[in-house]
Design a protein around this motif. Structure first.
Motif, short mmCIF file in Angstrom:
data_model
loop_
_atom_site.label_atom_id
_atom_site.label_comp_id
_atom_site.label_asym_id
_atom_site.label_seq_id
_atom_site.Cartn_x
_atom_site.Cartn_y
_atom_site.Cartn_z
N GLY A 250 0.81 -1.22 0.00
CA GLY A 250 0.00 0.00 0.00
C GLY A 250 0.84 1.26 0.00
O GLY A 250 0.56 2.21 -0.75
N VAL A 251 1.88 1.29 0.83
CA VAL A 251 2.76 2.47 0.89
C VAL A 251 3.52 2.64 -0.42
O VAL A 251 3.67 3.75 -0.94
N ALA A 252 4.01 1.53 -0.96
CA ALA A 252 4.73 1.59 -2.24
C ALA A 252 3.84 2.14 -3.34
O ALA A 252 4.27 2.94 -4.17
N ALA A 253 2.57 1.71 -3.35
CA ALA A 253 1.63 2.21 -4.35
C ALA A 253 1.44 3.72 -4.24
O ALA A 253 1.38 4.44 -5.24
N LYS A 254 1.38 4.21 -3.00
CA LYS A 254 1.21 5.65 -2.81
C LYS A 254 2.46 6.42 -3.27
O LYS A 254 2.35 7.51 -3.82
N TRP A 255 3.64 5.84 -3.05
CA TRP A 255 4.87 6.50 -3.49
C TRP A 255 4.95 6.53 -5.01
O TRP A 255 5.43 7.51 -5.59
N VAL A 256 4.50 5.46 -5.66
CA VAL A 256 4.46 5.46 -7.13
C VAL A 256 3.48 6.52 -7.62
O VAL A 256 3.72 7.19 -8.64
N SER A 257 2.38 6.70 -6.90
CA SER A 257 1.43 7.74 -7.28
C SER A 257 2.06 9.13 -7.19
O SER A 257 1.72 10.03 -7.95
N LEU A 258 3.02 9.30 -6.25
CA LEU A 258 3.73 10.58 -6.16
C LEU A 258 4.62 10.80 -7.38
O LEU A 258 4.82 11.95 -7.81
N TYR A 259 5.15 9.72 -7.91
CA TYR A 259 5.93 9.82 -9.16
C TYR A 259 5.06 10.36 -10.28
O TYR A 259 5.44 11.29 -11.01
N TYR A 260 3.86 9.78 -10.42
CA TYR A 260 2.94 10.27 -11.46
C TYR A 260 2.43 11.68 -11.13
O TYR A 260 2.18 12.48 -12.04
N ALA A 261 2.30 11.98 -9.84
CA ALA A 261 1.91 13.34 -9.45
C ALA A 261 2.99 14.33 -9.86
O ALA A 261 2.69 15.46 -10.29
N GLY A 262 4.27 13.92 -9.74
CA GLY A 262 5.36 14.78 -10.19
C GLY A 262 5.27 15.09 -11.67
O GLY A 262 5.48 16.23 -12.10
N ILE A 263 4.95 14.07 -12.46
CA ILE A 263 4.77 14.28 -13.90
C ILE A 263 3.61 15.24 -14.16
O ILE A 263 3.70 16.17 -14.97
N THR A 264 2.50 15.03 -13.44
CA THR A 264 1.29 15.83 -13.65
C THR A 264 1.51 17.28 -13.28
O THR A 264 1.24 18.20 -14.07
N ILE A 265 2.01 17.52 -12.07
CA ILE A 265 2.24 18.89 -11.61
C ILE A 265 3.30 19.57 -12.48
O ILE A 265 3.18 20.74 -12.85
N GLY A 266 4.35 18.81 -12.83
CA GLY A 266 5.40 19.37 -13.68
C GLY A 266 4.88 19.83 -15.02
O GLY A 266 5.28 20.88 -15.53
N ARG A 267 3.97 19.06 -15.62
CA ARG A 267 3.43 19.44 -16.92
C ARG A 267 2.48 20.63 -16.82
O ARG A 267 2.41 21.45 -17.74
N PHE A 268 1.77 20.74 -15.71
CA PHE A 268 0.91 21.90 -15.52
C PHE A 268 1.77 23.17 -15.44
O PHE A 268 1.47 24.17 -16.09
N ILE A 269 2.85 23.10 -14.65
CA ILE A 269 3.75 24.26 -14.52
C ILE A 269 4.46 24.55 -15.84
O ILE A 269 4.64 25.70 -16.23
N THR A 270 4.86 23.48 -16.55
CA THR A 270 5.55 23.64 -17.82
C THR A 270 4.73 24.44 -18.82
O THR A 270 5.26 25.24 -19.61
N GLY A 271 3.40 24.24 -18.79
CA GLY A 271 2.53 24.98 -19.70
C GLY A 271 2.70 26.48 -19.59
O GLY A 271 2.62 27.21 -20.59
N PHE A 272 2.95 26.98 -18.38
CA PHE A 272 3.19 28.41 -18.18
C PHE A 272 4.63 28.79 -18.53
O PHE A 272 4.87 29.85 -19.09
N ILE A 273 5.57 27.91 -18.17
CA ILE A 273 6.98 28.22 -18.41
C ILE A 273 7.29 28.33 -19.90
O ILE A 273 8.17 29.10 -20.32
N THR A 274 6.56 27.57 -20.74
CA THR A 274 6.81 27.62 -22.18
C THR A 274 6.55 29.00 -22.77
O THR A 274 6.98 29.28 -23.90
N LEU A 275 5.87 29.86 -22.02
CA LEU A 275 5.61 31.21 -22.51
C LEU A 275 6.87 32.05 -22.55
O LEU A 275 6.95 33.04 -23.28
N TRP A 276 7.90 31.69 -21.74
CA TRP A 276 9.13 32.49 -21.72
C TRP A 276 10.40 31.66 -21.75
O TRP A 276 11.50 32.20 -21.72
#
Length: 414
Positions: A250-276
């Motif tokens: 269960g804990v390992a599954a949650k940590w893997v979800s944080l990996y995917y959360a990193g991808i998700t949050i990173g891409r959301f932020i990247t959308g703004f960063i691409t402006l400059w």
């Protein structure tokens, strides 16, 4: 109306992401129930990805004949039905049978929507599109971990995800009439986007075969090892944390979800960063960040650093894939961008198909402890290929400018 249409496309990418991370998270419980070997997860993953490759190759024909809306609706329905099949599967052979439509459902809609957004929209929309894939990929292991922790049942996790998929299918069904209408209205925007693409390329490549254009093969290497890294992390990360770091499933599954959360949050932020910030710089920063995350997994540090490593790898991978996709017309010209985009998607799926199971066979014959070393190798190869491609393209562009200033013919890509 165009904004509402984008929301529909984003929802479709949520449905693409939901099933992608389920197998790796749930395999630790599925394996003993079916009496399967460790590397069987790699074979299942290969079956799913193989179906995706096939449907990607025929996506052009399907999209021309039926339209993006119909293809997206049917593809999402296939994945929902396949996930329901996983819930009812009485034996291992049934998992393999349902893995086929699960893969077939993903390929056509993925290729079609990626090409549509790359052609019609700015770079930030490509990042946000794949951010919504990350939302689905993050929700998947979170939901599965909840059912594993509270009910000790991976099957209930699959039926819950199938229910979400069917809800998205209903939304797509009721919005089908919008697809043709929006497609007609977007032709003008597509023309403007192509004019911007033309301004970014320095030369004539229309008389060359796409695979012969300088830099294409290097780009394919980057796509191969990007998807190999992303998929290997998702499929085997949980097993590494359970068997090497001593965490519960269960804990390992949650940590893997944080990996995917990193991808998700990173891409959301990247959308703004691409402006400059340029896409190429974002690709480089992402690859270096991912490599730093793998180093944390390599070092003999407390388990908490492994969690940080997973998050860093996710954040690093975030901008790479959407930025590489959106750079395709600017790198190689609009005349061949559609064909090269197809090459890239096919090679990307090849990476997700063969590299994770290859690691599975290696781990089964040695130890799952080689996981961080292999991932670090994948990221390093991707970084080297990308940097060599950048150097080659910059050299070609400078040559084109010099030829223009001297009154000569541009030679980009020759």
């Amino acid at each position: 109306m165009a904004t509402f249409f984008l929301v529909i496309i984003y929802l479709a990418f949520i449905s693409l992401g939901l099933p992608d991370s389920l197998l790796g998270v749930s395999w630790s419980m599925m394996q003993p129930e079916f009496g399967a070997r460790l590397e069987t997860a790699g074979l299942l993953f290969m079956t799913i990805a193989g179906g995706t490759i096939i449907s990607s190759f025929v996506s052009g024909t399907l999209l021309k004949r039926f339209g993006t809306g119909i293809v997206t609706f049917i593809s999402c329905f296939m994945t929902a039905a396949a996930l329901l099949g996983f819930y009812y599967a009485p034996s291992l052979i049934w998992l393999f049978l349902f893995a086929i439509p699960l893969g077939l459902g993903a390929g056509a809609v993925d290729a079609g929507l990626n090409n549509y957004v790359a052609t019609h929209y700015k770079a930030q929309h490509m990042s946000w599109l794949h951010c919504f894939w990350g939302i689905g990929a993050t929700m998947g292991p979170v939901i599965m971990a909840q059912f594993i922790s509270e009910q000790n049942s991976w099957r209930n996790g699959y039926i819950a995800i199938a229910g979400l998929q069917f809800a998205l299918v209903m939304i797509l069904f009721f919005t089908l009439p919008l697809w043709n209408k929006i497609s007609e209205n977007s032709k003008i925007n597509a023309t403007k986007r192509q004019e911007e693409i033309n301004d970014g390329i320095g030369g004539d490549t229309k008389h060359q075969k796409p695979i012969q254009i300088k830099g294409v093969k290097l780009a394919l290497v980057s796509f191969l090892f990007y998807c190999g890294t992303e998929a290997t992390m998702g499929l085997w990360g949980s097993s590494f944390l359970v068997n090497v770091k001593g965490l519960s499933v269960g804990v390992a599954a949650k940590w893997v979800s944080l990996y995917y959360a990193g991808i998700t949050i990173g891409r959301f932020i990247t959308g703004f960063i691409t402006l400059w910030m340029s896409s190429q710089l974002l690709i480089r920063i992402g690859q270096i960040t991912a490599l730093a995350g793998t180093i944390l997994l390599l070092l003999p540090l407390p388990s908490i650093f492994s969690m940080i490593g997973f998050i860093l790898i996710g954040l690093g991978l975030a901008p790479i894939f959407p930025c590489m996709l959106h750079e395709t017309p600017a790198r190689f010209g609009k005349d061949h961008s559609q064909t090269i985009m197809g090459y890239q998607m096919a090679v990307a799926y090849t990476g997700s198909t063969f590299l994770p199971p290859l690691f599975g066979f290696m781990a089964a014959n040695s130890t799952i402890g080689i996981f961080p070393f292999v991932v670090a190798g994948f990221v390093a190869i991707m970084l080297l290929g990308s940097e060599k491609l950048t150097s080659l393209l910059n050299k070609n562009r400078w040559s084109s400018r010099e030829d223009f200033l001297n009154g000569g013919k541009t030679t980009f890509g020759e």
